[in-house]
Design a protein around this motif. Structure first.
Motif, PDB file in Angstrom:
ATOM      1  N   ILE A 291     -32.023  59.998 100.279  1.00  0.00           N
ATOM      2  CA  ILE A 291     -33.101  60.958 100.680  1.00  0.00           C
ATOM      3  C   ILE A 291     -34.756  59.764  99.082  1.00  0.00           C
ATOM      4  N   PRO A 292     -35.351  60.628  99.573  1.00  0.00           N
ATOM      5  CA  PRO A 292     -36.671  60.383  98.614  1.00  0.00           C
ATOM      6  C   PRO A 292     -36.556  60.397  97.268  1.00  0.00           C
ATOM      7  N   MET A 293     -36.071  61.874  97.207  1.00  0.00           N
ATOM      8  CA  MET A 293     -36.028  62.127  95.862  1.00  0.00           C
ATOM      9  C   MET A 293     -35.008  61.403  95.077  1.00  0.00           C
ATOM     10  N   ALA A 294     -33.928  60.123  95.623  1.00  0.00           N
ATOM     11  CA  ALA A 294     -33.483  59.972  94.409  1.00  0.00           C
ATOM     12  C   ALA A 294     -33.922  58.244  93.583  1.00  0.00           C
ATOM     13  N   THR A 295     -35.287  57.958  94.513  1.00  0.00           N
ATOM     14  CA  THR A 295     -35.996  57.063  93.428  1.00  0.00           C
ATOM     15  C   THR A 295     -36.515  57.929  92.226  1.00  0.00           C
ATOM     16  N   HIS A 296     -36.627  59.266  92.487  1.00  0.00           N
ATOM     17  CA  HIS A 296     -37.891  59.452  91.535  1.00  0.00           C
ATOM     18  C   HIS A 296     -36.326  61.151  90.359  1.00  0.00           C
ATOM     19  N   THR A 297     -34.701  60.454  89.905  1.00  0.00           N
ATOM     20  CA  THR A 297     -34.427  61.557  89.583  1.00  0.00           C
ATOM     21  C   THR A 297     -34.586  60.521  88.529  1.00  0.00           C
ATOM     22  N   SER A 298     -33.445  60.602  86.711  1.00  0.00           N
ATOM     23  CA  SER A 298     -33.276  60.003  85.998  1.00  0.00           C
ATOM     24  C   SER A 298     -32.501  60.165  85.169  1.00  0.00           C
ATOM     25  N   PRO A 299     -31.489  59.137  85.439  1.00  0.00           N
ATOM     26  CA  PRO A 299     -32.078  57.714  85.968  1.00  0.00           C
ATOM     27  C   PRO A 299     -32.133  57.442  87.270  1.00  0.00           C
ATOM     28  N   PRO A 300     -32.870  56.226  88.036  1.00  0.00           N
ATOM     29  CA  PRO A 300     -33.077  56.658  89.415  1.00  0.00           C
ATOM     30  C   PRO A 300     -31.904  56.485  90.163  1.00  0.00           C
ATOM     31  N   LEU A 301     -31.295  57.036  91.064  1.00  0.00           N
ATOM     32  CA  LEU A 301     -29.846  56.996  91.689  1.00  0.00           C
ATOM     33  C   LEU A 301     -28.677  56.553  92.673  1.00  0.00           C
ATOM     34  N   THR A 302     -27.486  55.616  91.779  1.00  0.00           N
ATOM     35  CA  THR A 302     -27.293  55.145  93.269  1.00  0.00           C
ATOM     36  C   THR A 302     -26.813  55.378  94.008  1.00  0.00           C
TER      37      THR A 302
ATOM     38  N   SER B 235     -48.256  67.087 100.832  1.00  0.00           N
ATOM     39  CA  SER B 235     -48.503  66.758  99.636  1.00  0.00           C
ATOM     40  C   SER B 235     -47.046  65.788  99.390  1.00  0.00           C
ATOM     41  N   THR B 236     -46.574  64.779  99.662  1.00  0.00           N
ATOM     42  CA  THR B 236     -45.305  64.316  99.638  1.00  0.00           C
ATOM     43  C   THR B 236     -45.111  63.771  97.750  1.00  0.00           C
ATOM     44  N   GLU B 237     -43.704  63.364  97.252  1.00  0.00           N
ATOM     45  CA  GLU B 237     -43.687  62.908  96.290  1.00  0.00           C
ATOM     46  C   GLU B 237     -43.853  61.190  96.426  1.00  0.00           C
ATOM     47  N   LYS B 238     -44.423  61.128  97.298  1.00  0.00           N
ATOM     48  CA  LYS B 238     -45.175  59.916  97.239  1.00  0.00           C
ATOM     49  C   LYS B 238     -46.645  59.865  96.691  1.00  0.00           C
ATOM     50  N   MET B 239     -47.251  60.637  97.046  1.00  0.00           N
ATOM     51  CA  MET B 239     -48.563  60.660  96.963  1.00  0.00           C
ATOM     52  C   MET B 239     -48.883  60.967  95.162  1.00  0.00           C
ATOM     53  N   GLY B 240     -47.800  61.896  94.911  1.00  0.00           N
ATOM     54  CA  GLY B 240     -47.173  62.378  93.743  1.00  0.00           C
ATOM     55  C   GLY B 240     -47.334  61.017  92.869  1.00  0.00           C
ATOM     56  N   TYR B 241     -46.749  59.890  92.761  1.00  0.00           N
ATOM     57  CA  TYR B 241     -46.423  58.891  92.092  1.00  0.00           C
ATOM     58  C   TYR B 241     -47.659  57.994  91.753  1.00  0.00           C
ATOM     59  N   GLU B 242     -47.722  57.846  93.300  1.00  0.00           N
ATOM     60  CA  GLU B 242     -48.743  56.961  92.743  1.00  0.00           C
ATOM     61  C   GLU B 242     -50.584  58.251  93.149  1.00  0.00           C
ATOM     62  N   GLY B 243     -50.325  59.342  92.980  1.00  0.00           N
ATOM     63  CA  GLY B 243     -51.356  60.016  92.687  1.00  0.00           C
ATOM     64  C   GLY B 243     -51.767  59.181  90.484  1.00  0.00           C
ATOM     65  N   MET B 244     -50.433  60.004  89.938  1.00  0.00           N
ATOM     66  CA  MET B 244     -50.507  59.760  89.346  1.00  0.00           C
ATOM     67  C   MET B 244     -50.543  58.214  88.593  1.00  0.00           C
ATOM     68  N   GLY B 267     -42.706  63.201  92.075  1.00  0.00           N
ATOM     69  CA  GLY B 267     -42.776  61.654  92.204  1.00  0.00           C
ATOM     70  C   GLY B 267     -44.412  60.986  90.829  1.00  0.00           C
ATOM     71  N   ALA B 268     -44.664  62.400  90.018  1.00  0.00           N
ATOM     72  CA  ALA B 268     -45.587  62.229  89.260  1.00  0.00           C
ATOM     73  C   ALA B 268     -44.977  61.498  87.731  1.00  0.00           C
ATOM     74  N   MET B 269     -43.753  62.658  87.546  1.00  0.00           N
ATOM     75  CA  MET B 269     -43.104  61.740  86.344  1.00  0.00           C
ATOM     76  C   MET B 269     -43.041  60.671  86.681  1.00  0.00           C
ATOM     77  N   THR B 270     -42.135  60.352  88.008  1.00  0.00           N
ATOM     78  CA  THR B 270     -41.497  58.989  87.687  1.00  0.00           C
ATOM     79  C   THR B 270     -42.204  57.962  87.655  1.00  0.00           C
ATOM     80  N   ALA B 271     -44.200  58.552  87.749  1.00  0.00           N
ATOM     81  CA  ALA B 271     -45.099  57.197  87.593  1.00  0.00           C
ATOM     82  C   ALA B 271     -44.884  57.477  86.018  1.00  0.00           C
ATOM     83  N   ILE B 272     -44.612  58.889  85.440  1.00  0.00           N
ATOM     84  CA  ILE B 272     -45.234  57.980  83.852  1.00  0.00           C
ATOM     85  C   ILE B 272     -44.163  57.725  82.959  1.00  0.00           C
TER      86      ILE B 272
END
Lengths: 350, 350
Positions: A291-302, B235-244, B267-272
């Motif tokens: 899911i899209p969220m999987a790249t945003h976990t900490s760490p990113p999810l396999t 607004s999606t996590e993608k927008m958060g990532y890119e916006g951040m 998404g913003a958290m990932t960019a941070i």
DNA sequence: GCGGAATAAGTTAACGTTAACTTATTAACA
DNA sequence: TGTTAATAAGTTAACGTTAACTTATTCCGC
């Protein structure tokens, strides 16, 4: 209880002294109507707040240009992506989509099916888990010539197309990945081991262990038991969190975990962190779905990427074929490959 | 294209030499039928694969016991929770729920509305963003006596009830929280500042800055510009990532960010993190919604909790009131409080 | 035995629309 | 001038079901 009587096409016709068919021709922009008559009709339509009765129209035309989609766990982004893929494909062919939810029981399945059939949708796509009662109703519906396609549902029936991700191989590969990394104590979160028959991902996990002569420790398989209605249910991040805590309390906890889906994996990750453990240093984790969220976990999810959009698109195309064909086409089945996506929940960078 | 002719109730009656009404009585378990006749009818129903024609039935009965729900961004768990709350409340009153998606445009809104109206649903709940064309169609639909309730849509019309979360106060409090922590350079991710008029959360953010005489730096407000159709979009996590990432590239980046929703915040958290910065040490972040995933982020997300279930439940109840009432009830509006949920994305533990 | 209620049907017509067909008139072309 | 096609309607009946009513018979209580 009953709605107020609406203005009908016949009322407009009577008011203007024309035939109902003339009003119909104006409203549907069909056939020949003089400019003068057209203006009069349009004015009356507006003045009298006339709206066509779609039910009457559908009865006469025997078509609704509407398709039903039955979904299970809509809180999982998998469902959203599937629904959107189905919707977009149908839209491009002039069909509308009604989504029904059937989350917990065969009863909900049956209600959803019946409701859609009642509205004479032109076809139904079913993306909920299999259960005996629901399957029986589906067979009846199919026997009365309703076009049906199932997604990811273990339902074999002549006249019903089937699209699914190869969960068996996906589960196998997720587990294989952990084994290749040297893990031998591998947990599975998201289902009870009794559900192996209906959960291909669990079966794939077990197959991989067997291939490598790794003994199955049933304590490492954790999840909700079958619900009362016989539906195994869906797996949430809450289940992941609690299941992981259970595994961590074992005398000999796993060094790696395969979670039934990404949602579940994310919950498990929280439990790992709360225990002060590191991912993947102390415990490696693999999800399923990407899911899209999987790249945003900490760490990113396999995870194992499931081709959600392609499933939705194919299912819609199969259904359109069934709707469009006078004869019932032979059954089609497409099992789509999943793809292992390695991120940092199993392998450190560099 | 047209489906094969189905067996009708009249066919069964002709085959058995009884009246169609007798078959109807058996099928609907209504009125009196002898045991012998009942058995014969049930047998024929099964043998001939008879299924009642729901459309014909609905035309006669003038009721469908079905409600439509129009949702925007179904990938956001907010939508799932809302849909489930609506569904459960309606189910307990004997109604089925059809969900339509309208994600990007007024056209989708209109198609969804018309499709539901065409099927003569007993009422409609609209939970998509306001747009002028869609609103106009809604007014027409309401004027033809369709019960309608809107959720979180800025649509004022006599005869249409309104339920919403207090996004204005929620946005204000989220920003206030950051100000209380000492932040003065506070970004907003998820919308263009031009959308302030229709996005209460953005307006709340701006109000809080103004209250504290903090000058608005428009470069700190980032998000997708209005789509062509005039719908601000979701607004999606993608927008958060890119916006951040955009905010971090400023000469003077913000020390805190308020994101339009939790998805965007994640998404913003990932960019941070990718920039090697800490949360909240370098940048504090607040989301909105309190989706289940918000407790599983790293660190857990401070957010404004939106009462999704209560919104869904109230909307369903308001609609049931409208469906059940012969007269159009006076308009009701409920603006529900949000609640600031402080977690570790803004305040370190201990 | 009589009257009323229950049982067991059948009849009538309506729900609101439109596919298919018919009729009349006009315009265009050879 | 005659034929064909287009224009502009109206008519007929059907789609499949059921609410409301009617008719006939049987059963039960007084």
């Amino acid at each position: 209880m009953a709605k107020k009587r609406q203005v009908t096409l016949t009322d407009i016709a009577a008011t203007l002294g024309v035939a109902p068919m003339t009003v119909s021709r104006v409203v549907n922009r069909n056939g020949y109507v003089s400019d003068e008559t057209r203006e009069k009709v349009l004015q009356a339509v507006k003045t009298m707040n006339y709206r066509p009765n779609g039910v009457a129209r559908n009865l006469k035309r025997q078509r609704t240009e509407t398709v039903g989609l039955v979904l299970g766990d809509i809180s999982n982004p998998y469902s959203a992506e599937l629904a959107n893929a189905v919707r977009e494909r149908l839209w491009s062919s002039g069909y509308n989509l009604f989504i029904c939810i059937s989350e917990h029981s065969a009863t909900e399945d049956i209600t959803a099916f019946e409701s859609l059939v009642d509205h004479n949708v032109d076809g139904i796509i079913v993306a909920t888990r299999s259960n005996e009662e629901g399957d029986e109703h589906l067979r009846d519906i199919v026997d009365s010539n309703m076009p049906v396609v199932v997604i990811g549902r273990d339902f074999q029936y002549e006249g019903v197309d089937h699209v699914a991700a190869d969960n068996l191989t996906g589960g196998y590969e997720a587990t294989q990945h952990l084994i290749d990394l040297g893990h031998r104590r591998i947990g599975f979160i998201g289902a009870d081991i009794k559900n192996r028959g209906s959960l291909k991902r669990l079966q794939g996990y077990l197959n991989a262990l067997k291939t490598h002569d790794i003994e199955v420790d049933e304590r490492l398989v954790t999840g909700r038991k079958e619900a009362i209605s016989g539906v195994p249910g869906y797996s949430t991040e809450k289940m992941g969190y609690e299941g992981m805590k259970r595994l961590l309390s074992l005398p000999n906890p796993p060094t790696a975990v395969f979670a039934r889906n990404d949602f579940t994996a994310i919950g498990a990750m929280t439990a790992i962190k709360e225990a002060g453990l590191g991912i993947p240093g102390d415990i490696a984790i693999v999800g399923f779905d990407d899911i899209p969220m999987a790249t945003h976990t900490s760490p990113p999810l396999t995870t194992v990427r499931q081709p959600m959009r392609l499933q939705g698109q194919l299912a819609a195309e199969m259904l359109l074929r069934r709707i469009g064909d006078e004869e019932t086409p032979e059954r089609k089945e497409r099992i789509l490959n999943c793809e292992l996506i390695i991120r940092e929940s199993t392998v450190l960078p560099g």
